[in-house]
Design a protein around this motif. Structure first.
Motif: not given
Length: 198
Positions: A160-186
């Protein structure tokens, strides 16, 4: 959404905003989500990828696919299981040293088949993706990160951290990379980027 925007949305749905600190009921949360979708404030050009480790969490992944995913499909988002994830699951089915993991992998593959037939998810990939799902996620971000918002659901913190780092450089172009994880309830929990801000 900002806290003020969430409160405005709640009031619009007739949901009391006080007392603070209480949890929304499932009905209230669904009503707010549906209203949020109707406002058109969510990006339609979004790809949602789910990692092996998140799919193996039962019943969270099943709850997400059965209850939450259909709403995302209706708003035009794409939920994708990379072929590399399917390959990883197939390998796990033969783990004789870990029968529980093997059983979970088999039931997860069945879950993927079921929701693929329902049109809720798609399986994409080819031989050039490599054998590791992690590589596939990085490839998708590199290929589509300038034209799509990308969400990755993974329990793997470092990925997740690696992908967010990649996505950080894209944010200046108006695009986002978000990372989420599941909790026990979906439900999805947001993973915050802890990298150095440039």
């Amino acid at each position: 959404l900002s806290a003020k925007a969430v409160m405005r949305l709640a009031r619009k749905c007739g949901i009391p905003v006080e007392p603070f600190g209480r949890y929304l009921t499932d009905t209230e949360r669904d009503a707010m989500y549906d209203e949020w979708i109707q406002t058109g404030s969510t990006p339609r050009d979004e790809i949602i990828l789910i990692d092996t480790c998140s799919l193996l969490i039962h019943p969270s992944s099943e709850i997400y696919l059965s209850q939450k995913a259909p709403k995302l499909i209706r708003e035009g988002k794409k939920i994708v299981i990379p072929l590399a994830v399917v390959d990883e699951l197939r390998k796990l089915t033969s783990r004789r040293d870990n029968p529980v993991l093997s059983r979970n992998a088999r039931s997860t593959l069945e879950l993927i088949r079921e929701y693929k037939e329902k049109g809720i998810i798609a399986v994409h990939g080819d031989d050039t993706d490599g054998t590791l799902a992690d590589n596939t996620f990085q490839k998708v971000i590199a290929m589509f990160g300038q034209t799509h918002n990308i969400t990755v659901i993974t329990q793997d913190y470092q990925l997740g951290q690696d992908l967010l780092t990649m996505g950080h450089s894209l944010s200046v172009r108006g695009r986002k990379v978000n990372v989420w994880k599941f909790d026990d309830n979906g439900n999805l929990l947001w993973v915050e980027w802890e990298g150095k801000r440039w």
